[in-house]
Design a protein around this motif. Structure first.
Motif, PDB file in Angstrom:
ATOM      1  N   ARG A  41     -36.386   9.422 -48.690  1.00  0.00           N
ATOM      2  CA  ARG A  41     -38.070   9.850 -49.838  1.00  0.00           C
ATOM      3  C   ARG A  41     -37.389  11.348 -49.350  1.00  0.00           C
ATOM      4  NH1 ARG A  41     -41.722   5.276 -48.434  1.00  0.00           N
ATOM      5  NH2 ARG A  41     -40.706   3.316 -49.328  1.00  0.00           N
ATOM      6  N   LEU A  42     -38.682  12.123 -50.336  1.00  0.00           N
ATOM      7  CA  LEU A  42     -39.014  13.780 -49.717  1.00  0.00           C
ATOM      8  C   LEU A  42     -40.091  14.029 -48.338  1.00  0.00           C
ATOM      9  CD1 LEU A  42     -39.212  14.622 -53.555  1.00  0.00           C
ATOM     10  CD2 LEU A  42     -37.874  15.563 -52.049  1.00  0.00           C
ATOM     11  N   LYS A  43     -40.047  14.941 -47.680  1.00  0.00           N
ATOM     12  CA  LYS A  43     -40.674  14.615 -46.794  1.00  0.00           C
ATOM     13  C   LYS A  43     -41.973  15.253 -46.513  1.00  0.00           C
ATOM     14  CE  LYS A  43     -36.710  15.739 -43.455  1.00  0.00           C
ATOM     15  NZ  LYS A  43     -36.636  17.409 -42.705  1.00  0.00           N
ATOM     16  N   SER A  44     -43.045  14.914 -46.357  1.00  0.00           N
ATOM     17  CA  SER A  44     -44.040  15.151 -46.325  1.00  0.00           C
ATOM     18  C   SER A  44     -44.846  16.766 -46.880  1.00  0.00           C
ATOM     19  CB  SER A  44     -44.805  14.160 -46.097  1.00  0.00           C
ATOM     20  OG  SER A  44     -44.849  14.620 -44.702  1.00  0.00           O
ATOM     21  N   HIS A  45     -44.009  17.038 -46.365  1.00  0.00           N
ATOM     22  CA  HIS A  45     -44.672  18.605 -46.019  1.00  0.00           C
ATOM     23  C   HIS A  45     -43.832  19.047 -47.067  1.00  0.00           C
ATOM     24  CE1 HIS A  45     -40.924  18.990 -43.521  1.00  0.00           C
ATOM     25  NE2 HIS A  45     -40.903  19.885 -44.511  1.00  0.00           N
ATOM     26  N   VAL A  46     -42.575  18.681 -48.266  1.00  0.00           N
ATOM     27  CA  VAL A  46     -41.977  19.235 -48.867  1.00  0.00           C
ATOM     28  C   VAL A  46     -43.053  19.946 -50.128  1.00  0.00           C
ATOM     29  CG1 VAL A  46     -40.208  19.071 -50.414  1.00  0.00           C
ATOM     30  CG2 VAL A  46     -39.771  19.256 -48.097  1.00  0.00           C
ATOM     31  N   GLN A  47     -42.534  20.722 -50.944  1.00  0.00           N
ATOM     32  CA  GLN A  47     -43.680  20.963 -51.911  1.00  0.00           C
ATOM     33  C   GLN A  47     -42.556  21.326 -53.178  1.00  0.00           C
ATOM     34  OE1 GLN A  47     -46.094  23.850 -50.705  1.00  0.00           O
ATOM     35  NE2 GLN A  47     -47.653  22.851 -50.656  1.00  0.00           N
ATOM     36  N   VAL A  48     -42.607  20.697 -54.646  1.00  0.00           N
ATOM     37  CA  VAL A  48     -41.921  20.857 -55.060  1.00  0.00           C
ATOM     38  C   VAL A  48     -42.664  21.310 -57.172  1.00  0.00           C
ATOM     39  CG1 VAL A  48     -40.488  19.810 -57.173  1.00  0.00           C
ATOM     40  CG2 VAL A  48     -40.348  19.452 -54.636  1.00  0.00           C
ATOM     41  N   ILE A  49     -42.442  22.233 -57.269  1.00  0.00           N
ATOM     42  CA  ILE A  49     -43.260  23.202 -58.214  1.00  0.00           C
ATOM     43  C   ILE A  49     -41.932  22.716 -59.457  1.00  0.00           C
ATOM     44  CG2 ILE A  49     -44.533  24.493 -56.983  1.00  0.00           C
ATOM     45  CD1 ILE A  49     -42.681  26.646 -57.563  1.00  0.00           C
ATOM     46  N   GLU A  50     -42.170  22.512 -60.603  1.00  0.00           N
ATOM     47  CA  GLU A  50     -42.089  23.272 -61.860  1.00  0.00           C
ATOM     48  C   GLU A  50     -41.401  23.809 -62.226  1.00  0.00           C
ATOM     49  OE1 GLU A  50     -43.350  20.584 -64.976  1.00  0.00           O
ATOM     50  OE2 GLU A  50     -44.809  19.442 -63.839  1.00  0.00           O
ATOM     51  N   ALA A  51     -39.661  24.091 -62.885  1.00  0.00           N
ATOM     52  CA  ALA A  51     -39.758  25.593 -63.039  1.00  0.00           C
ATOM     53  C   ALA A  51     -40.860  26.239 -64.380  1.00  0.00           C
ATOM     54  CB  ALA A  51     -37.874  25.262 -63.639  1.00  0.00           C
ATOM     55  N   VAL A  59     -48.097  22.417 -58.290  1.00  0.00           N
ATOM     56  CA  VAL A  59     -47.521  21.547 -57.143  1.00  0.00           C
ATOM     57  C   VAL A  59     -47.833  20.961 -56.768  1.00  0.00           C
ATOM     58  CG1 VAL A  59     -47.322  22.323 -54.784  1.00  0.00           C
ATOM     59  CG2 VAL A  59     -46.902  23.872 -55.978  1.00  0.00           C
ATOM     60  N   THR A  60     -46.857  19.593 -56.081  1.00  0.00           N
ATOM     61  CA  THR A  60     -47.397  18.150 -56.122  1.00  0.00           C
ATOM     62  C   THR A  60     -46.277  17.944 -54.512  1.00  0.00           C
ATOM     63  OG1 THR A  60     -46.527  17.824 -58.522  1.00  0.00           O
ATOM     64  CG2 THR A  60     -46.728  16.220 -57.139  1.00  0.00           C
ATOM     65  N   GLU A  61     -47.552  17.469 -53.834  1.00  0.00           N
ATOM     66  CA  GLU A  61     -46.532  17.027 -52.098  1.00  0.00           C
ATOM     67  C   GLU A  61     -45.568  15.897 -52.544  1.00  0.00           C
ATOM     68  OE1 GLU A  61     -47.544  18.405 -49.819  1.00  0.00           O
ATOM     69  OE2 GLU A  61     -49.221  19.523 -50.388  1.00  0.00           O
TER      70      GLU A  61
END
Length: 339
Positions: A41-51, A59-61
């Motif tokens: 699973r993604l680490k809790s601090h990782v933020q991913v943004i849509e292109a 941004v979503t946690e």
């Protein structure tokens, strides 16, 4: 480490063999979700943004991100299988290789990876890892950690693989997760004078249900592929631990089994019945072979990675039993023609 990172960038990192290890280490963590399974699973601090997202907009946690980047998680969880597929594609055309299809749970596909320097390696070498290392075989692996026998039956992925690759043997590992995922609810207070008294009577029903799915699978295999050699097993005596979330702790906290010898005795009772059910089921079929693994891996922590999985040395002992059986039942592949 780039954070925030776009979905597309993270996907590219996982696709590239030169960056897979760093991406898994930086962005993902492995979490056990059951006795025979777990997932990245993604680490809790990782933020991913849509292109194209600017600033923090879009941004979503980590936890809410699951639906958005499901295919990224699938990539992280399937790297080992992808490597196996690559090796199979390279080897299946070699005339001196015997084609084998394997299907099953984490005894056949241990999922967790570990970082070694700048590479990612399997944390535990499972049965299929050792079969793949044998130069005589080309192994098509369908296994996945957490696979349950009911899903193997209903999805029937193995049928297409057998039809496509025409293997000499099909090897199946299943039922352990079906049983032990509900094991904590089966445990109750009992008496050491009657070790079965620590289990509700539903434990026998669960084994019957597992056997029924095996019956269905064998019916399909023996009817549609009568010359195919089918190999089953029923697991060894696993290793209950005092800190074991799925087996050891329920025995202690719910059942009151304070002594290690009593916990091991209960496991032996369960695994004896489980093994006997599959051995009895396979006996009438000429081309179905049961491997009795009981007593192969000592119930000693030196041979176990956790309470469910042997370590490398333990799985080597198990794999040797499979290789011995394959030597007995398979015809050597035709040698490659010489010029």
């Amino acid at each position: 480490m780039k954070n925030p990172i776009t979905i597309q960038e993270l996907e590219a990192l996982l696709e590239d063999s030169n960056t897979q290890a760093e991406a898994l280490n930086n962005y993902f963590e492995y979490l056990p979700t059951g006795p025979f399974t777990g997932e990245y699973r993604l680490k809790s601090h990782v933020q991913v943004i849509e292109a194209g997202a600017a600033g923090t907009e879009g941004v979503t946690e980590g936890a809410p991100l699951i639906n958005i980047v499901e295919k990224l998680l699938n990539k992280a969880n399937s790297l080992a299988r992808r490597d196996r597929d690559r090796l199979f594609d390279q080897r299946r055309g070699e005339a001196d290789r015997i084609v084998i299809v394997t299907e099953g749970d984490s005894w056949f596909q241990y999922p967790r990876l570990k970082r070694l320097g700048i590479t990612i390696s399997k944390e535990v070498k499972d049965v299929v890892d050792y079969l793949i290392e044998d130069s005589r075989y080309a192994v098509k692996s369908l296994g996945g950690a957490g696979d349950v026998i009911r899903n193997i039956f209903h999805l029937s992925e193995y049928i297409e693989a057998i039809e496509e690759h025409q293997p000499q043997a099909f090897i199946l590992s299943g039922g352990g997760n079906d049983f032990f995922e509900v094991f904590p609810s089966m445990v109750r207070k009992g008496s050491a004078d009657d070790i079965q008294s620590f289990l509700k009577t539903t434990w026998l029903t669960e084994i019957k249900v597992i056997k029924t799915y095996y019956e269905g699978i064998l019916e399909v295999l023996t009817k549609n592929f009568p010359s195919l050699q089918v190999v089953l097993h029923g697991y060894d005596y696993i290793m209950p631990r005092t800190d074991g979330k799925w087996i050891g702790k329920p025995m202690i906290t719910t059942g009151g089994l304070k002594l290690d010898k009593d916990r091991k005795a209960l496991i032996r009772t369960i695994m004896d019945r489980f093994n006997q059910s599959l051995e009895d089921l396979s006996a009438p079929y000429e081309n179905v072979h049961f491997i009795n693994l009981r007593g192969t891996v000592p119930q000693d922590e030196r041979f176990w990675h956790d309470e469910i999985h042997p370590n490398d040395h333990g799985f080597r002992l198990v794999a040797d039993k499979f290789i011995t059986k394959l030597d007995e039942i398979l015809v050597p592949a035709s040698p490659r023609p010489t010029a």
